[in-house]
Scaffold this motif. Structure first.
Motif, short mmCIF file in Angstrom:
data_model
loop_
_atom_site.label_atom_id
_atom_site.label_comp_id
_atom_site.label_asym_id
_atom_site.label_seq_id
_atom_site.Cartn_x
_atom_site.Cartn_y
_atom_site.Cartn_z
N HIS A 280 12.34 -52.50 -2.06
CA HIS A 280 12.11 -53.55 -3.10
C HIS A 280 10.45 -53.87 -3.11
CE1 HIS A 280 12.62 -57.85 -4.82
NE2 HIS A 280 12.38 -56.83 -5.85
N LEU B 297 12.57 -50.79 -7.51
CA LEU B 297 13.53 -50.76 -6.58
C LEU B 297 13.73 -49.17 -6.13
CD1 LEU B 297 16.46 -50.20 -5.29
CD2 LEU B 297 15.34 -52.31 -4.89
N MET C 126 22.38 -55.16 -1.35
CA MET C 126 22.02 -54.69 -2.62
C MET C 126 23.16 -54.12 -3.38
SD MET C 126 19.09 -51.94 -3.88
CE MET C 126 20.38 -50.60 -3.60
N TYR D 121 19.65 -52.90 -10.46
CA TYR D 121 19.68 -53.31 -8.96
C TYR D 121 19.65 -54.75 -8.73
CZ TYR D 121 19.07 -48.10 -8.66
OH TYR D 121 19.00 -46.76 -8.57
N LEU E 79 19.70 -57.66 -5.73
CA LEU E 79 19.49 -58.01 -4.46
C LEU E 79 19.85 -59.35 -3.80
CD1 LEU E 79 18.58 -56.74 -1.67
CD2 LEU E 79 16.10 -57.32 -2.50
#
Length: 250
Positions: A82, A95, A204, A219, A221
């Motif tokens: 990240h 990402l 994630m 994505y 997280l």
């Protein structure tokens, strides 16, 4: 006896030497011959990646670039980074995820989200320390259940079972608190979750979502504490109609 180098260390060393220092010899050694590219901006194969790295090496770099990595998660063959990157006057949240095989880069995915510098910093602030390693599998299962029950099936009345009422969200599209976060998520249709990776208190998901009729590679997280989601970050990128390869973004 030498301690085997971890996948996380392999990826960080690649970024430092192959990308940061432009060491193309190291890059060639680290990339598998049958390397698979999923990035929307990348051409297929090892040769194309080496060509891109050679071009990147020739571009001017900032004198004092900030450390780009914010959070690094390693789970088996997968490593996800990240990052916040400023390049050519543009600030981007990234990402980046790779799959390693025999200590080489075998497959790569990413999502890049351009933002203003102020917005980007707000979107990546927060804890980075990985804790509770013994909870890795149970935390991954919690996010698996959350993604299926709440995000996919739309059972929003069950959200409080998975999410802390004091959740901190870093998505600039979300208002603060649990109600604002839920409102943001409900604007998306979660079509499919492809991968869930985790390390300790961070998990994630890699998903295809639909928002305003636009498909995204998304994505999410999550940071968990005592089996509940307490913090959330997101990086998403529209999926173009055509790619430079036939591998798809997932």
């Amino acid at each position: 006896m030498e301690t085997p180098i971890s996948n996380k260390e392999i990826v960080l060393d690649f970024w430092k030497r192959a990308i940061g220092q432009g060491d193309l010899e190291v890059a060639g050694q680290c990339i598998a011959e049958d390397y698979i590219q999923h990035s929307a901006s990348g051409k297929p194969g090892k040769a194309a990646l080496l060509e891109a790295l050679a071009m990147f090496k020739q571009m001017p770099k900032p004198e004092n670039p900030p450390k780009p990595f914010l959070r690094i998660i390693a789970d088996g063959d997968y490593v996800a980074l990240h990052m916040l990157i400023t390049f050519g006057g543009h600030t981007m949240i990234v990402l980046d995820m790779v799959r390693l095989q025999n200590a080489r880069f075998a497959e790569h995915w990413d999502a890049i989200q351009p933002m203003s510098e102020a917005t980007a910093h707000a979107a990546i602030d927060g804890p980075t320390q990985i804790n509770d390693l013994v909870q890795t599998e149970s935390n991954k299962q919690r996010i698996t259940d959350f993604a299926q029950t709440v995000l996919k099936e739309g059972q929003w009345e069950q959200a409080a079972d998975f999410v802390s009422s004091g959740i901190v969200t870093h998505d600039p599209e979300a208002k603060s608190g649990l109600p604002g976060w839920k409102e943001m998520l409900r604007r998306c249709t979660f079509e499919k979750t492809y991968r869930i990776i985790g390390e300790g208190n961070f998990v994630m998901t890699q998903s295809r979502v639909l928002q305003n009729e636009t498909p995204y590679a998304c994505y999410d997280l999550y940071r968990l504490d005592k089996s509940k989601i307490v913090e959330h970050w997101r990086v998403k990128q529209p999926i173009p109609a055509t790619l430079l390869h036939n591998n798809g973004m997932f």
